[in-house]
Design a protein around this motif. Structure first.
Motif, PDB file in Angstrom:
ATOM      1  N   GLU A  65       0.820  -1.211   0.000  1.00  0.00           N
ATOM      2  CA  GLU A  65       0.000   0.000   0.000  1.00  0.00           C
ATOM      3  C   GLU A  65       0.853   1.261   0.000  1.00  0.00           C
ATOM      4  OE1 GLU A  65      -3.268  -0.074  -0.185  1.00  0.00           O
ATOM      5  OE2 GLU A  65      -3.282  -2.273  -0.196  1.00  0.00           O
ATOM      6  N   LEU A  66       2.081   1.157  -0.495  1.00  0.00           N
ATOM      7  CA  LEU A  66       2.968   2.309  -0.463  1.00  0.00           C
ATOM      8  C   LEU A  66       2.440   3.441  -1.340  1.00  0.00           C
ATOM      9  CD1 LEU A  66       5.576   3.778   0.271  1.00  0.00           C
ATOM     10  CD2 LEU A  66       6.725   2.528  -1.598  1.00  0.00           C
ATOM     11  N   ALA A  67       2.081   3.135  -2.579  1.00  0.00           N
ATOM     12  CA  ALA A  67       1.642   4.178  -3.504  1.00  0.00           C
ATOM     13  C   ALA A  67       0.364   4.871  -3.027  1.00  0.00           C
ATOM     14  CB  ALA A  67       1.457   3.588  -4.897  1.00  0.00           C
ATOM     15  N   PRO A  68      -0.686   4.112  -2.649  1.00  0.00           N
ATOM     16  CA  PRO A  68      -1.903   4.794  -2.162  1.00  0.00           C
ATOM     17  C   PRO A  68      -1.648   5.632  -0.900  1.00  0.00           C
ATOM     18  CG  PRO A  68      -2.375   2.506  -2.696  1.00  0.00           C
ATOM     19  CD  PRO A  68      -0.896   2.643  -2.762  1.00  0.00           C
ATOM     20  N   ALA A  69      -0.815   5.087  -0.002  1.00  0.00           N
ATOM     21  CA  ALA A  69      -0.525   5.823   1.236  1.00  0.00           C
ATOM     22  C   ALA A  69       0.228   7.111   0.939  1.00  0.00           C
ATOM     23  CB  ALA A  69       0.292   4.947   2.200  1.00  0.00           C
ATOM     24  N   ALA A  70       1.201   7.060   0.020  1.00  0.00           N
ATOM     25  CA  ALA A  70       1.967   8.253  -0.335  1.00  0.00           C
ATOM     26  C   ALA A  70       1.083   9.275  -1.031  1.00  0.00           C
ATOM     27  CB  ALA A  70       3.146   7.871  -1.226  1.00  0.00           C
ATOM     28  N   TYR A  71       0.202   8.797  -1.865  1.00  0.00           N
ATOM     29  CA  TYR A  71      -0.701   9.705  -2.563  1.00  0.00           C
ATOM     30  C   TYR A  71      -1.616  10.432  -1.569  1.00  0.00           C
ATOM     31  CZ  TYR A  71      -4.340  11.366  -5.728  1.00  0.00           C
ATOM     32  OH  TYR A  71      -5.237  12.155  -6.417  1.00  0.00           O
ATOM     33  N   ALA A  72      -2.157   9.657  -0.625  1.00  0.00           N
ATOM     34  CA  ALA A  72      -3.044  10.263   0.376  1.00  0.00           C
ATOM     35  C   ALA A  72      -2.304  11.309   1.216  1.00  0.00           C
ATOM     36  CB  ALA A  72      -3.628   9.169   1.274  1.00  0.00           C
ATOM     37  N   LEU A  73      -1.064  11.000   1.619  1.00  0.00           N
ATOM     38  CA  LEU A  73      -0.269  11.957   2.390  1.00  0.00           C
ATOM     39  C   LEU A  73       0.017  13.208   1.579  1.00  0.00           C
ATOM     40  CD1 LEU A  73       2.288   9.616   4.213  1.00  0.00           C
ATOM     41  CD2 LEU A  73       0.593  11.099   5.292  1.00  0.00           C
ATOM     42  N   CYS A  74       0.318  13.019   0.285  1.00  0.00           N
ATOM     43  CA  CYS A  74       0.603  14.163  -0.578  1.00  0.00           C
ATOM     44  C   CYS A  74      -0.609  15.075  -0.689  1.00  0.00           C
ATOM     45  CB  CYS A  74       1.031  13.652  -1.964  1.00  0.00           C
ATOM     46  SG  CYS A  74       1.335  14.975  -3.161  1.00  0.00           S
ATOM     47  N   ALA A  75      -1.778  14.459  -0.852  1.00  0.00           N
ATOM     48  CA  ALA A  75      -2.996  15.248  -0.990  1.00  0.00           C
ATOM     49  C   ALA A  75      -3.356  15.951   0.319  1.00  0.00           C
ATOM     50  CB  ALA A  75      -4.144  14.342  -1.446  1.00  0.00           C
ATOM     51  N   ARG A  76      -3.122  15.267   1.447  1.00  0.00           N
ATOM     52  CA  ARG A  76      -3.539  15.835   2.739  1.00  0.00           C
ATOM     53  C   ARG A  76      -2.588  16.897   3.266  1.00  0.00           C
ATOM     54  NH1 ARG A  76      -3.406  11.518   5.512  1.00  0.00           N
ATOM     55  NH2 ARG A  76      -1.685  11.913   6.944  1.00  0.00           N
ATOM     56  N   THR A  77      -1.286  16.708   3.045  1.00  0.00           N
ATOM     57  CA  THR A  77      -0.307  17.613   3.656  1.00  0.00           C
ATOM     58  C   THR A  77       0.231  18.661   2.681  1.00  0.00           C
ATOM     59  OG1 THR A  77       1.537  16.121   3.099  1.00  0.00           O
ATOM     60  CG2 THR A  77       0.425  15.790   5.232  1.00  0.00           C
ATOM     61  N   GLY A  78       0.038  18.469   1.369  1.00  0.00           N
ATOM     62  CA  GLY A  78       0.570  19.426   0.401  1.00  0.00           C
ATOM     63  C   GLY A  78       2.054  19.275   0.184  1.00  0.00           C
ATOM     64  N   ALA A  79       2.625  18.137   0.573  1.00  0.00           N
ATOM     65  CA  ALA A  79       4.057  17.888   0.393  1.00  0.00           C
ATOM     66  C   ALA A  79       4.276  16.944  -0.783  1.00  0.00           C
ATOM     67  CB  ALA A  79       4.652  17.289   1.671  1.00  0.00           C
ATOM     68  N   SER A  80       5.372  17.138  -1.498  1.00  0.00           N
ATOM     69  CA  SER A  80       5.746  16.230  -2.578  1.00  0.00           C
ATOM     70  C   SER A  80       6.529  15.078  -1.975  1.00  0.00           C
ATOM     71  CB  SER A  80       6.600  16.950  -3.620  1.00  0.00           C
ATOM     72  OG  SER A  80       5.863  18.039  -4.183  1.00  0.00           O
ATOM     73  N   ILE A  81       6.247  13.823  -2.447  1.00  0.00           N
ATOM     74  CA  ILE A  81       6.833  12.627  -1.836  1.00  0.00           C
ATOM     75  C   ILE A  81       7.473  11.785  -2.943  1.00  0.00           C
ATOM     76  CG2 ILE A  81       6.372  10.551  -0.477  1.00  0.00           C
ATOM     77  CD1 ILE A  81       3.916  11.988   0.662  1.00  0.00           C
ATOM     78  N   PHE A  82       8.740  11.376  -2.717  1.00  0.00           N
ATOM     79  CA  PHE A  82       9.478  10.557  -3.689  1.00  0.00           C
ATOM     80  C   PHE A  82      10.203   9.446  -2.936  1.00  0.00           C
ATOM     81  CE2 PHE A  82       9.290  14.945  -5.121  1.00  0.00           C
ATOM     82  CZ  PHE A  82       8.704  14.816  -6.382  1.00  0.00           C
ATOM     83  N   VAL A  83      10.124   8.230  -3.497  1.00  0.00           N
ATOM     84  CA  VAL A  83      10.808   7.073  -2.897  1.00  0.00           C
ATOM     85  C   VAL A  83      11.604   6.383  -3.996  1.00  0.00           C
ATOM     86  CG1 VAL A  83      10.551   4.882  -1.692  1.00  0.00           C
ATOM     87  CG2 VAL A  83       8.967   6.780  -1.188  1.00  0.00           C
ATOM     88  N   SER A  84      12.910   6.109  -3.756  1.00  0.00           N
ATOM     89  CA  SER A  84      13.764   5.403  -4.726  1.00  0.00           C
ATOM     90  C   SER A  84      14.716   4.497  -3.953  1.00  0.00           C
ATOM     91  CB  SER A  84      14.539   6.407  -5.588  1.00  0.00           C
ATOM     92  OG  SER A  84      15.360   7.233  -4.760  1.00  0.00           O
ATOM     93  N   ASP A  85      15.450   3.655  -4.722  1.00  0.00           N
ATOM     94  CA  ASP A  85      16.401   2.778  -4.042  1.00  0.00           C
ATOM     95  C   ASP A  85      17.815   3.286  -4.253  1.00  0.00           C
ATOM     96  OD1 ASP A  85      16.999   2.194  -6.632  1.00  0.00           O
ATOM     97  OD2 ASP A  85      16.198   0.153  -6.598  1.00  0.00           O
TER      98      ASP A  85
END
Length: 473
Positions: A65-85
């Motif tokens: 659920e990483l993508a849905p959780a990150a999307y929800a956080l982005c929408a709620r907090t107004g922060a841009s979120i990026f995850v890479s290895d």
């Protein structure tokens, strides 16, 4: 060399200065926190917010659920979120709206380089770009042994207009608070200091001998209690001063009387033939003895009240001592002194001083005895103590005077009269001697029926037991 005492600052000035400093410190703190520290506080809060978002993302790294959780956080907090290895491969990349972003345009190689840079810096990296964009990056190792780079970007709102608005407001507050604080300081300090100033002025009058002064109790509770205490002290000083003047007058009279008689009889014996008789010589001797007794009593009273007279305790027969004292009153033919104790009582005390107590109580009873001229003494055992009472059948003492008769300089009757025996200072000496022994004392009196003065001392059980054993044998 005469030292000059520096004039102390008054309480009104101190309180006004204190309130003024408090108001100035309050305004200064407002300026520091609202203007100079506003931007650092705001940036610190935004950094903490980015950290909280990254921790929520990290919880979902190994889940599906990483993508849905990150999307929800982005929408709620107004922060841009990026995850890479560690190789720069991107797993999540959400940019909030049309906000500015640096991480969004990074290539895979640049993301891999950022991973290495953050890792070398301890796994956490924070930087603010152009005072508009905060970048927060953290590297983690998940429970599934995956290495990930989480980047949070959030916009920082420019605070120039906010700071300008706060500056204008603080200037207005400063112009209002400082004068208001000073005005309140002056008003409050005047209200608190005024009654203290009045008490101080009244105290100066009291120190100059004006015992009629009265202290006002306006103001706080502590000021009222201080005024009550000083009013009580003024009343006691006035009373003591009056009694002192009365004592001086009475003592002067008592000193003058024997001196006048000694001088008169001496002149008669010198000027008139045949007047040098044993009777006249005896009068001079008696008056000289009375004068000596008065001086000795004054000295004893002075030493007792000064606390410099020490007592020498010894075991002695109190009952026998009283009997011996009463034999010395045989010359008072018109008086009777009944005393019928059931047993002899021993005490541990200063024999000479306790004898002085008995003498003075008997003398006082003789001076105020009734028409039957009887002075009765009784001995009573009360628990571990012995009480000696001396009773006369005189006029008695008013109830409102009983508490005061032991006071220094006190005299019940205002019309001074010469004592038949003693010096008239007996009760003051009795009080001080018994206080030194830790004994108790008191008086019971009824108008028209007489008075009973008593004192009480601990019994010396050891000597009394020995005495009883010898009596039994």
């Amino acid at each position: 060399m005469r030292w000059r005492t520096r004039k102390r600052t008054g309480i009104r000035t101190q309180m006004a200065a204190g309130f003024g400093i408090f108001a100035l410190c309050t305004v200064t703190l407002l300026w520091v926190f609202q203007i100079f520290l506003l931007t650092p506080f705001y940036q610190a809060i935004k950094t903490q917010e980015a950290g909280r978002i990254s921790r929520q993302v990290i919880k979902e790294l190994d889940g599906g659920e990483l993508a849905p959780a990150a999307y929800a956080l982005c929408a709620r907090t107004g922060a841009s979120i990026f995850v890479s290895d560690e190789l720069g491969r991107e797993y999540v990349g959400y940019k909030y709206g049309f906000s500015e972003s640096l991480a969004y345009d990074l290539t895979r190689r640049e993301r891999a380089a950022l991973f290495e840079e953050v890792n070398l810096m301890g796994g956490e990296y924070t930087r603010i770009f152009s005072d508009r964009l905060l970048l927060y990056a953290v590297t983690v190792r998940t429970p599934a042994e995956n290495h990930r780079l989480v980047v949070i970007e959030t916009e920082i709102t420019p605070l120039d207009s906010t700071v300008e608005t706060l500056t204008v407001q603080l200037i207005c507050l400063t112009l209002i608070l400082l004068p208001l604080g000073i005005a309140l300081a002056v008003a409050i300090s005047r209200r608190i200091a005024k009654p203290i100033t009045e008490i101080n002025e009244s105290a100066k009058r009291l120190g100059e001998g004006d015992y009629s002064v009265r202290f006002g109790g306006r103001g706080s509770r502590e000021v009222g209690e201080l005024a009550d205490t000083l009013n009580f002290a003024a009343e006691e000083l006035s009373k003591t001063d009056g009694l002192r003047r009365e004592l001086l007058a009475n003592v002067s009279h008592d000193l003058r009387t024997p001196l006048t008689m000694i001088k008169g009889y001496a002149e008669v014996m010198r000027d008139l033939p045949g007047e040098n008789t044993p009777e006249n010589v005896q009068i001079i001797i008696d008056e000289a003895g009375r004068l000596n007794d008065l001086v000795n009593d004054l000295l004893d009273l002075s030493r007792l009240q000064a606390g410099v007279l020490e007592i020498s305790r010894e075991r002695f027969d109190l009952t026998g001592s009283i009997k011996e004292i009463l034999t010395r009153y045989d010359k008072l033919a018109d008086f009777s002194f009944p005393f019928e104790p059931e047993e002899n009582i021993y005490v541990m005390a200063d024999k000479l001083k306790i004898s002085q107590v008995v003498y003075n109580l008997v003398n006082n009873a003789v001076n105020y005895a009734g028409a039957d001229k009887t002075v009765a003494l009784t001995q009573e055992v009360i628990g571990n103590d012995v009480r000696i009472s001396v009773t006369d059948t005189g006029e008695g003492i008013p109830q409102d005077k009983l508490r005061d008769i032991w006071d220094r300089y006190y005299k019940v009757d205002q019309e001074h009269r010469r004592a038949q025996v003693g010096t008239g200072l007996g009760l003051s000496i009795v009080k001080n001697v018994l206080d030194l022994h830790g004994g108790s004392y008191g008086v019971i009196s009824e108008l028209g029926k007489g008075s009973t003065f008593w004192f009480q001392l601990p019994i010396d059980k050891e000597r009394n037991d020995e005495n009883e054993s010898k009596t039994a044998e």
